[in-house]
Write an enzyme that holds these catalytic residues in place. Structure first.
Site, PDB file in Angstrom:
ATOM      1  N   ASN A  10     101.756  22.799  98.605  1.00  0.00           N
ATOM      2  CA  ASN A  10     101.606  21.354  98.791  1.00  0.00           C
ATOM      3  C   ASN A  10     103.005  20.794  99.033  1.00  0.00           C
ATOM      4  O   ASN A  10     103.790  20.642  98.100  1.00  0.00           O
ATOM      5  CB  ASN A  10     100.962  20.741  97.543  1.00  0.00           C
ATOM      6  CG  ASN A  10     100.752  19.239  97.654  1.00  0.00           C
ATOM      7  OD1 ASN A  10     101.144  18.613  98.626  1.00  0.00           O
ATOM      8  ND2 ASN A  10     100.135  18.661  96.636  1.00  0.00           N
ATOM      9  N   ARG A  90      97.813  22.202 101.494  1.00  0.00           N
ATOM     10  CA  ARG A  90      97.209  20.879 101.335  1.00  0.00           C
ATOM     11  C   ARG A  90      97.875  19.936 102.337  1.00  0.00           C
ATOM     12  O   ARG A  90      99.089  19.751 102.326  1.00  0.00           O
ATOM     13  CB  ARG A  90      97.437  20.349  99.923  1.00  0.00           C
ATOM     14  CG  ARG A  90      96.812  18.956  99.740  1.00  0.00           C
ATOM     15  CD  ARG A  90      97.516  18.153  98.677  1.00  0.00           C
ATOM     16  NE  ARG A  90      96.987  16.801  98.605  1.00  0.00           N
ATOM     17  CZ  ARG A  90      97.642  15.772  98.079  1.00  0.00           C
ATOM     18  NH1 ARG A  90      98.854  15.939  97.604  1.00  0.00           N
ATOM     19  NH2 ARG A  90      97.098  14.578  98.051  1.00  0.00           N
ATOM     20  N   HIS A 179      92.053  12.032  98.377  1.00  0.00           N
ATOM     21  CA  HIS A 179      91.584  12.754  97.178  1.00  0.00           C
ATOM     22  C   HIS A 179      90.291  13.526  97.458  1.00  0.00           C
ATOM     23  O   HIS A 179      89.522  13.823  96.531  1.00  0.00           O
ATOM     24  CB  HIS A 179      91.326  11.785  95.997  1.00  0.00           C
ATOM     25  CG  HIS A 179      92.557  11.152  95.435  1.00  0.00           C
ATOM     26  ND1 HIS A 179      92.585   9.836  95.019  1.00  0.00           N
ATOM     27  CD2 HIS A 179      93.803  11.645  95.214  1.00  0.00           C
ATOM     28  CE1 HIS A 179      93.795   9.546  94.572  1.00  0.00           C
ATOM     29  NE2 HIS A 179      94.550  10.632  94.689  1.00  0.00           N
ATOM     30  N   ASN A 210      98.273   8.618  89.032  1.00  0.00           N
ATOM     31  CA  ASN A 210      99.246   7.682  89.593  1.00  0.00           C
ATOM     32  C   ASN A 210      98.720   7.104  90.898  1.00  0.00           C
ATOM     33  O   ASN A 210      98.954   5.955  91.234  1.00  0.00           O
ATOM     34  CB  ASN A 210     100.587   8.386  89.812  1.00  0.00           C
ATOM     35  CG  ASN A 210     101.690   7.385  90.091  1.00  0.00           C
ATOM     36  OD1 ASN A 210     101.837   6.396  89.389  1.00  0.00           O
ATOM     37  ND2 ASN A 210     102.464   7.619  91.135  1.00  0.00           N
ATOM     38  N   ARG A 240     101.103   1.244  93.152  1.00  0.00           N
ATOM     39  CA  ARG A 240     100.489   0.649  94.350  1.00  0.00           C
ATOM     40  C   ARG A 240      99.568  -0.491  93.970  1.00  0.00           C
ATOM     41  O   ARG A 240      98.878  -0.445  92.949  1.00  0.00           O
ATOM     42  CB  ARG A 240      99.691   1.708  95.122  1.00  0.00           C
ATOM     43  CG  ARG A 240     100.537   2.805  95.704  1.00  0.00           C
ATOM     44  CD  ARG A 240      99.677   3.830  96.419  1.00  0.00           C
ATOM     45  NE  ARG A 240     100.262   5.154  96.294  1.00  0.00           N
ATOM     46  CZ  ARG A 240      99.583   6.294  96.340  1.00  0.00           C
ATOM     47  NH1 ARG A 240      98.274   6.277  96.504  1.00  0.00           N
ATOM     48  NH2 ARG A 240     100.189   7.454  96.222  1.00  0.00           N
ATOM     49  N   GLY A 331      92.039   9.831  84.136  1.00  0.00           N
ATOM     50  CA  GLY A 331      90.600   9.975  83.924  1.00  0.00           C
ATOM     51  C   GLY A 331      90.242  11.111  82.973  1.00  0.00           C
ATOM     52  O   GLY A 331      89.259  11.031  82.241  1.00  0.00           O
ATOM     53  N   GLU A 385      92.089  20.953  92.454  1.00  0.00           N
ATOM     54  CA  GLU A 385      92.204  20.899  93.918  1.00  0.00           C
ATOM     55  C   GLU A 385      92.721  22.219  94.488  1.00  0.00           C
ATOM     56  O   GLU A 385      92.329  22.629  95.575  1.00  0.00           O
ATOM     57  CB  GLU A 385      93.113  19.734  94.308  1.00  0.00           C
ATOM     58  CG  GLU A 385      92.520  18.377  93.944  1.00  0.00           C
ATOM     59  CD  GLU A 385      93.524  17.247  94.031  1.00  0.00           C
ATOM     60  OE1 GLU A 385      93.534  16.551  95.054  1.00  0.00           O
ATOM     61  OE2 GLU A 385      94.295  17.060  93.070  1.00  0.00           O
TER      62      GLU A 385
END
Length: 397
Positions: A10, A90, A179, A210, A240, A331, A385
């Site tokens: 990634n 990714r 996501h 984040n 954000r 989460g 992921e």
């Protein structure tokens, strides 16, 4: 030892995360991070068999190339290289071009670079990582897995912006969503946990970290998601703003703000950080709130309210609801944030299971509440992921 390890890469603009994943069970055999590229403190660290090692990365340019070169030596030294069957990358933005995982060749890499306008911080770095890995591992097949691909099943009414159609035709301005690998993974895990067929069940997946997004998943496919043309849209996040009246941008520019200052503020100085005036980290927000910090309390309330609002609105594209799934760093771990979101969903009949909520943390999955009215549960599932990238790479082999 398994013979189906996948090296997952990634590439960020100044970083490179990597992992060697067993594609059969999702176990991370090796994990690591190269960071602070372009700075004097540029370094690379990794964890293998519970032991962490860190080294400095020297060299003025091509830090991705240097890091991947060191990764070649590392996999050889640890005896992993002979078991790696593929490299999975990714990639953040696939536009409308890439709707599924693809095997990488020069044409694919060039197309990823062409999409850089849609993800200027991520796609160029992704392409740099691809080129470095292709040179370092020339004999291994390499695959690109796109954050946006899972959302390419959204209907036109969900992805079309209420703007001039010329902007879509000329510039590709529409809702793309992100996501995707996370929402894909947790929806499949939820179906397994509940003993349901993914093709005959519906979920609202809530990835809170984040970066944060919500996704409505009907019969296994994405039908709507909160992030948009860029990852700035939707929920309030760490730094954000999420959804914002675009008139604010015009207002600030008339006040003399440059476009760069406006978007730096919306991307890097808003969200938890902006509202609290304190920190972008949810843990810091919760600690300060307990100490009576008013900005932290307001940030907590705005965030949980907006998450619940999105969940409520995503009942619309679904014909039923089997579960709300919480995932991502916040989460998966923040009992207080999950509790408040469920409190905000009381009209839909959701009641927290306090013991279940307390247990489903730090890597543990579980049911944290339910709605008798809807016949649905709220649950926590840790995302993986990297496992999705490894699985999809091996499937294409």
């Amino acid at each position: 030892m398994s013979n189906s390890f996948v090296l997952v890469i990634n590439s960020g603009s100044s970083s490179l995360k990597f992992a060697v994943i067993d594609s059969q069970n999702g176990e991370a055999v090796l994990t690591g991070l190269g960071e602070c590229f372009g700075l004097p403190e540029s370094r690379m660290s990794w964890k293998f068999n519970g032991e962490k090692t860190e080294i400095a990365i020297e060299g003025a340019d091509s830090h991705h190339k240097i890091a991947i070169g060191k990764l070649v030596g590392l996999t050889e030294e640890l005896g992993l290289q002979q078991d790696i069957v593929a490299v999975g990358h990714r990639i953040v933005h696939g536009g409308e071009k890439f709707t599924t995982t693809v095997r990488i060749d020069e044409a694919v890499t060039a197309e990823i670079e062409k999409l850089s306008d849609l993800a200027p911080l991520h796609n160029p770095a992704g392409a740099i990582g691809i080129r470095a890995a292709m040179e370092a591992f020339p004999s291994l097949p390499q695959f690109a897995v796109f954050d946006t691909a899972f959302h390419q099943t959204m209907p036109e009414k969900a992805f079309t912006g209420a703007i001039s159609n010329e902007l879509y035709k000329e510039y590709g301005i529409r809702r793309y969503g992100f996501h995707g690998t996370s929402h894909y993974f947790v929806s499949r895990e939820a179906a397994k946990m509940l003993g349901k067929s993914i093709d005959e069940s519906s979920y609202i997946s809530v990835h809170l970290g984040n970066g944060a997004s919500v996704c409505a998943i009907r019969n296994g496919v994405s039908v709507d998601t909160s992030m948009g043309f860029t990852p700035l849209a939707g929920l309030m996040m760490g730094t954000r703003s999420g959804d914002l009246d675009p008139g604010v941008i015009e207002f600030l520019m008339k006040k003399g703000w440059s476009p760069e200052r406006v978007f730096d503020t919306l991307n890097k100085k808003s969200g938890f950080l902006g509202v609290s005036g304190l920190t972008s980290d949810a843990r810091g927000i919760l600690e300060a709130m307990q100490e009576g910090h008013e900005g932290a309390r307001l940030a907590f309330e705005v965030f949980t309210y907006r998450v619940a609002k999105y969940i409520g609105s995503y009942m619309i594209p679904l014909s039923q609801l089997d579960a709300i799934i919480f995932t991502g760093g916040i989460g998966e771990n923040s009992l207080d944030i999950r509790r408040e979101v469920l409190n905000n969903l009381s009209l839909l009949g959701f009641v927290e299971d306090a013991a279940g909520n307390a247990d489903a943390r730090f890597g543990a999955a579980g049911i944290i509440g339910k709605s008798e009215m809807l016949g649905a549960v709220a649950m926590v599932i840790p995302t993986n992921e990297e496992f999705v990238i490894a699985q999809q790479s091996v499937e294409l082999l």
